[in-house]
Design a protein around this motif. Structure first.
Motif, PDB file in Angstrom:
ATOM      1  N   VAL A 147       0.864  -1.172   0.000  1.00  0.00           N
ATOM      2  CA  VAL A 147       0.000   0.000   0.000  1.00  0.00           C
ATOM      3  C   VAL A 147       0.903   1.225   0.000  1.00  0.00           C
ATOM      4  CG1 VAL A 147      -1.774   1.301   1.244  1.00  0.00           C
ATOM      5  CG2 VAL A 147      -1.809  -1.207   1.284  1.00  0.00           C
ATOM      6  N   LEU A 148       0.602   2.183  -0.878  1.00  0.00           N
ATOM      7  CA  LEU A 148       1.334   3.444  -0.917  1.00  0.00           C
ATOM      8  C   LEU A 148       0.319   4.575  -0.851  1.00  0.00           C
ATOM      9  CD1 LEU A 148       4.032   4.950  -1.290  1.00  0.00           C
ATOM     10  CD2 LEU A 148       3.582   4.930  -3.760  1.00  0.00           C
ATOM     11  N   THR A 149       0.443   5.402   0.163  1.00  0.00           N
ATOM     12  CA  THR A 149      -0.486   6.505   0.373  1.00  0.00           C
ATOM     13  C   THR A 149       0.273   7.825   0.291  1.00  0.00           C
ATOM     14  OG1 THR A 149      -1.889   5.145   1.793  1.00  0.00           O
ATOM     15  CG2 THR A 149      -2.151   7.531   1.974  1.00  0.00           C
ATOM     16  N   LEU A 150      -0.244   8.751  -0.493  1.00  0.00           N
ATOM     17  CA  LEU A 150       0.414  10.044  -0.643  1.00  0.00           C
ATOM     18  C   LEU A 150      -0.079  10.977   0.460  1.00  0.00           C
ATOM     19  CD1 LEU A 150       0.396  10.459  -4.518  1.00  0.00           C
ATOM     20  CD2 LEU A 150       1.950   9.173  -3.043  1.00  0.00           C
ATOM     21  N   SER A 151       0.602  10.902   1.584  1.00  0.00           N
ATOM     22  CA  SER A 151       0.196  11.670   2.759  1.00  0.00           C
ATOM     23  C   SER A 151       1.415  11.997   3.608  1.00  0.00           C
ATOM     24  CB  SER A 151      -0.854  10.898   3.566  1.00  0.00           C
ATOM     25  OG  SER A 151      -0.337   9.659   4.009  1.00  0.00           O
ATOM     26  N   PRO A 152       1.305  13.024   4.452  1.00  0.00           N
ATOM     27  CA  PRO A 152       2.488  13.588   5.114  1.00  0.00           C
ATOM     28  C   PRO A 152       2.817  12.944   6.447  1.00  0.00           C
ATOM     29  CG  PRO A 152       0.596  14.938   5.599  1.00  0.00           C
ATOM     30  CD  PRO A 152       0.101  13.838   4.685  1.00  0.00           C
ATOM     31  N   PRO A 153       4.019  13.230   6.943  1.00  0.00           N
ATOM     32  CA  PRO A 153       4.331  12.842   8.318  1.00  0.00           C
ATOM     33  C   PRO A 153       3.396  13.573   9.270  1.00  0.00           C
ATOM     34  CG  PRO A 153       6.012  14.323   7.430  1.00  0.00           C
ATOM     35  CD  PRO A 153       5.125  13.952   6.291  1.00  0.00           C
ATOM     36  N   VAL A 154       2.950  12.884  10.298  1.00  0.00           N
ATOM     37  CA  VAL A 154       2.038  13.499  11.270  1.00  0.00           C
ATOM     38  C   VAL A 154       2.851  14.387  12.213  1.00  0.00           C
ATOM     39  CG1 VAL A 154       0.427  13.070  13.164  1.00  0.00           C
ATOM     40  CG2 VAL A 154       0.400  11.599  11.135  1.00  0.00           C
ATOM     41  N   THR A 155       2.450  15.637  12.304  1.00  0.00           N
ATOM     42  CA  THR A 155       3.127  16.575  13.189  1.00  0.00           C
ATOM     43  C   THR A 155       2.097  17.281  14.067  1.00  0.00           C
ATOM     44  OG1 THR A 155       4.439  18.598  13.311  1.00  0.00           O
ATOM     45  CG2 THR A 155       3.092  18.311  11.348  1.00  0.00           C
ATOM     46  N   ASP A 187       1.345  -9.504   9.782  1.00  0.00           N
ATOM     47  CA  ASP A 187       1.382 -10.971   9.724  1.00  0.00           C
ATOM     48  C   ASP A 187       0.824 -11.511   8.415  1.00  0.00           C
ATOM     49  OD1 ASP A 187       2.511 -10.998  12.214  1.00  0.00           O
ATOM     50  OD2 ASP A 187       0.662 -11.524  13.284  1.00  0.00           O
ATOM     51  N   ALA A 188       0.039 -10.685   7.708  1.00  0.00           N
ATOM     52  CA  ALA A 188      -0.505 -11.093   6.412  1.00  0.00           C
ATOM     53  C   ALA A 188       0.452 -10.758   5.278  1.00  0.00           C
ATOM     54  CB  ALA A 188      -1.853 -10.419   6.170  1.00  0.00           C
ATOM     55  N   GLY A 189       1.590 -10.137   5.625  1.00  0.00           N
ATOM     56  CA  GLY A 189       2.590  -9.824   4.613  1.00  0.00           C
ATOM     57  C   GLY A 189       2.275  -8.607   3.768  1.00  0.00           C
ATOM     58  N   ILE A 190       1.396  -7.728   4.271  1.00  0.00           N
ATOM     59  CA  ILE A 190       1.034  -6.524   3.523  1.00  0.00           C
ATOM     60  C   ILE A 190       1.879  -5.357   4.040  1.00  0.00           C
ATOM     61  CG2 ILE A 190      -0.803  -4.898   2.953  1.00  0.00           C
ATOM     62  CD1 ILE A 190      -2.802  -7.198   3.375  1.00  0.00           C
ATOM     63  N   ALA A 191       2.730  -4.822   3.177  1.00  0.00           N
ATOM     64  CA  ALA A 191       3.553  -3.671   3.537  1.00  0.00           C
ATOM     65  C   ALA A 191       2.803  -2.394   3.198  1.00  0.00           C
ATOM     66  CB  ALA A 191       4.883  -3.707   2.793  1.00  0.00           C
ATOM     67  N   ALA A 192       2.890  -1.402   4.064  1.00  0.00           N
ATOM     68  CA  ALA A 192       2.172  -0.142   3.837  1.00  0.00           C
ATOM     69  C   ALA A 192       3.048   1.029   4.253  1.00  0.00           C
ATOM     70  CB  ALA A 192       0.859  -0.131   4.614  1.00  0.00           C
ATOM     71  N   ASN A 193       3.211   1.975   3.339  1.00  0.00           N
ATOM     72  CA  ASN A 193       4.021   3.164   3.608  1.00  0.00           C
ATOM     73  C   ASN A 193       3.351   4.401   3.023  1.00  0.00           C
ATOM     74  OD1 ASN A 193       6.584   2.034   4.811  1.00  0.00           O
ATOM     75  ND2 ASN A 193       6.555   0.881   2.894  1.00  0.00           N
ATOM     76  N   CYS A 194       3.754   5.562   3.546  1.00  0.00           N
ATOM     77  CA  CYS A 194       3.300   6.839   3.025  1.00  0.00           C
ATOM     78  C   CYS A 194       4.469   7.520   2.313  1.00  0.00           C
ATOM     79  CB  CYS A 194       2.801   7.743   4.147  1.00  0.00           C
ATOM     80  SG  CYS A 194       1.463   7.025   5.123  1.00  0.00           S
ATOM     81  N   LEU A 195       4.143   8.331   1.318  1.00  0.00           N
ATOM     82  CA  LEU A 195       5.153   9.085   0.582  1.00  0.00           C
ATOM     83  C   LEU A 195       4.699  10.522   0.477  1.00  0.00           C
ATOM     84  CD1 LEU A 195       7.758   9.094  -1.175  1.00  0.00           C
ATOM     85  CD2 LEU A 195       6.277   8.595  -3.149  1.00  0.00           C
ATOM     86  N   TRP A 196       5.635  11.452   0.711  1.00  0.00           N
ATOM     87  CA  TRP A 196       5.297  12.879   0.697  1.00  0.00           C
ATOM     88  C   TRP A 196       6.452  13.652   0.073  1.00  0.00           C
ATOM     89  CZ3 TRP A 196       0.845  15.083   1.083  1.00  0.00           C
ATOM     90  CH2 TRP A 196       0.713  16.441   1.403  1.00  0.00           C
ATOM     91  N   VAL A 232       9.951   3.196  -3.519  1.00  0.00           N
ATOM     92  CA  VAL A 232       9.233   2.683  -2.348  1.00  0.00           C
ATOM     93  C   VAL A 232       8.579   1.342  -2.666  1.00  0.00           C
ATOM     94  CG1 VAL A 232       7.322   3.086  -0.746  1.00  0.00           C
ATOM     95  CG2 VAL A 232       8.846   4.970  -1.349  1.00  0.00           C
ATOM     96  N   LEU A 233       7.975   1.248  -3.846  1.00  0.00           N
ATOM     97  CA  LEU A 233       7.288   0.009  -4.222  1.00  0.00           C
ATOM     98  C   LEU A 233       8.258  -1.126  -4.509  1.00  0.00           C
ATOM     99  CD1 LEU A 233       4.421   1.438  -6.461  1.00  0.00           C
ATOM    100  CD2 LEU A 233       4.262   0.597  -4.104  1.00  0.00           C
ATOM    101  N   SER A 234       9.537  -0.819  -4.606  1.00  0.00           N
ATOM    102  CA  SER A 234      10.556  -1.843  -4.830  1.00  0.00           C
ATOM    103  C   SER A 234      11.287  -2.237  -3.554  1.00  0.00           C
ATOM    104  CB  SER A 234      11.574  -1.337  -5.862  1.00  0.00           C
ATOM    105  OG  SER A 234      10.939  -1.018  -7.073  1.00  0.00           O
ATOM    106  N   LEU A 235      10.913  -1.640  -2.425  1.00  0.00           N
ATOM    107  CA  LEU A 235      11.578  -1.965  -1.169  1.00  0.00           C
ATOM    108  C   LEU A 235      11.272  -3.396  -0.741  1.00  0.00           C
ATOM    109  CD1 LEU A 235      10.819   1.283   0.895  1.00  0.00           C
ATOM    110  CD2 LEU A 235      13.080   0.523   0.101  1.00  0.00           C
ATOM    111  N   GLN A 248      14.432  11.485   0.443  1.00  0.00           N
ATOM    112  CA  GLN A 248      15.014  10.483   1.347  1.00  0.00           C
ATOM    113  C   GLN A 248      15.167   9.139   0.646  1.00  0.00           C
ATOM    114  OE1 GLN A 248      12.469   9.654   4.735  1.00  0.00           O
ATOM    115  NE2 GLN A 248      13.415   7.653   5.071  1.00  0.00           N
ATOM    116  N   ILE A 249      14.108   8.671   0.009  1.00  0.00           N
ATOM    117  CA  ILE A 249      14.166   7.358  -0.627  1.00  0.00           C
ATOM    118  C   ILE A 249      15.016   7.407  -1.890  1.00  0.00           C
ATOM    119  CG2 ILE A 249      12.018   7.673  -1.971  1.00  0.00           C
ATOM    120  CD1 ILE A 249      13.242   4.405  -0.310  1.00  0.00           C
ATOM    121  N   LEU A 250      15.013   8.540  -2.607  1.00  0.00           N
ATOM    122  CA  LEU A 250      15.854   8.649  -3.793  1.00  0.00           C
ATOM    123  C   LEU A 250      17.331   8.654  -3.415  1.00  0.00           C
ATOM    124  CD1 LEU A 250      13.800  11.176  -5.938  1.00  0.00           C
ATOM    125  CD2 LEU A 250      14.077   8.717  -6.310  1.00  0.00           C
TER     126      LEU A 250
END
Length: 281
Positions: A147-155, A187-196, A232-235, A248-250
Motif C-alpha cells: 500500500v502506498l499513500t500520498l500523505s504527510p508525516p504526522v506533526t 502478519d498477512a505480509g502486507i507492507a504499507a508506507n506513506c510518501l510525501w 518505495v514500491l521496490s523496497l 530520502q528514498i531517492l
C-alpha cells in the motif's frame, strides 16, 4: 530486486491519476510493466484542467503497461468496490493500492463551510479507507502486497496545525490509517508506507490554488514523486510502516542531484515540511 522485477506483471489499483503526481506514478509503473487500474471521476475533459481517466490509460499503455479506466467516485463505496472487482476480473488480482486521490482546501475554520469540510474528509481519509478495504481480500492473496499513500508525516507542531486544521486532519487521517494497516496486517505480509514530497510539485492545484506562476517556478516536477514511488514500491517487504520523504528514498537509491527535477535554487517547501534536507541542497 530491481524496480522492473518488483512491478512487472503486478496490478495496481489507484484512486485518481488523471493528471499530476498520480499520472506520473501510473505512467512510471506502466513503464516497468505494471497493470494500472485508475478509479477517477474525470470521464470528460475539463477546460480548466488537462487530462481524463481515459487519456491517462492511453499514456500508461504507451509507456508499456496495461491499464483500465474505471469512472467513479472514491467517496462512493459501490464505485470503489466496482473498481476492485474490475481490476480482479481484468488482471486476476490486486498487488498494490495507491491512495492518490485528495482534496485540498486551505480555508480557515471560520470561513470553511461544512460542505467543503465533509468533502475533504470523504475524499482523503474515507476514500483511503474504502479503497484499501475493497482491495484487502485480494492483497491477502498476493505474495508482494503493498500500500502506498500520498500523505504527510504526522506533526503536532502548532505552526502547521494552526494553518488549516481541517485539511491537516484529512491528510493525517490518511497517514494514520496507512501506518495502522502496516501494523494490523504485518502478519498477512502486507507492507504499507506513506510518501510525501519535500517541496511543492508542479500540478494544477499549485498553479490554481497555491500562488500561481511564482510558486510553480519554485516547484519540482511530478517525476520526482514518480521516481520516489517506484523506489518505495521496490523496497523489501519488511520495509513497512514508514512515512517517507521523496528525496530520502531517492538518496537511498544513489540520487544526489535533484536539480534535474526543477524548482530552482530556492524551492518551495511543501506543507508539513520545515527545511530542505542536506541531500537536496
Amino acid at each position: 530486486m530491481s524496480e522492473q522485477d518488483a512491478l512487472a506483471g503486478r496490478t495496481i489499483l489507484m484512486s485518481g491519476g488523471s493528471r499530476g503526481i498520480g499520472l506520473a506514478i501510473a505512467v512510471a509503473a506502466g513503464r516497468r510493466g505494471a497493470n494500472v487500474v485508475i478509479l477517477a471521476k474525470t470521464d470528460q475533459p475539463d477546460p480548466r484542467l488537462p487530462g481524463t481517466v481515459h487519456t491517462a490509460v492511453a499514456e500508461i499503455e504507451q509507456a508499456g503497461g496495461q491499464a483500465l479506466a474505471v469512472v467513479g467516485d472514491v467517496r462512493k463505496e459501490e464505485d470503489v468496490e466496482r473498481a476492485a472487482a474490475q481490476a480482479v476480473e481484468r488482471f486476476g488480482g490486486i498487488d498494490v493500492v495507491v491512495n492518490n486521490a485528495s482534496a485540498l482546501n486551505l480555508t480557515g475554520t471560520e470561513e470553511l463551510s461544512v460542505k467543503r469540510y465533509d468533502l475533504m474528509q470523504q475524499i482523503n481519509s474515507r476514500g483511503t479507507f474504502l479503497l484499501f478495504k475493497a482491495a484487502l481480500p485480494h492483497l491477502r492473496k498476493s505474495d508482494r502486497a503493498r500500500v502506498l499513500t500520498l500523505s504527510p508525516p504526522v506533526t503536532m507542531a502548532p505552526h502547521w496545525l494552526g494553518k488549516f486544521p481541517a485539511y491537516a486532519l484529512s491528510k493525517f487521517g490518511m497517514t494514520i490509517l496507512t501506518l495502522g494497516w502496516a501494523a494490523e496486517f504485518a502478519d498477512a505480509g502486507i507492507a504499507a508506507n506513506c510518501l510525501w514530497p519535500e517541496t511543492a510539485i508542479k500540478t494544477a492545484a499549485v498553479q490554481n490554488l497555491l500562488g500561481g506562476t511564482d510558486t510553480v517556478d519554485r516547484s519540482r516536477d511530478p517525476e520526482i514523486m514518480a521516481d520516489a514511488a517506484m523506489a518505495v514500491l521496490s523496497l523489501p517487504q519488511e520495509r513497512s510502516g514508514e512515512t517517507i520523504i521523496d528525496v530520502q528514498i531517492l538518496r537511498e537509491t544513489g540520487v544526489t542531484d535533484f536539480t534535474r527535477y526543477g524548482g530552482g535554487d530556492d524551492p518551495e517547501l511543501d506543507f508539513f515540511v520545515d527545511e530542505l534536507s542536506a541531500a537536496s541542497e
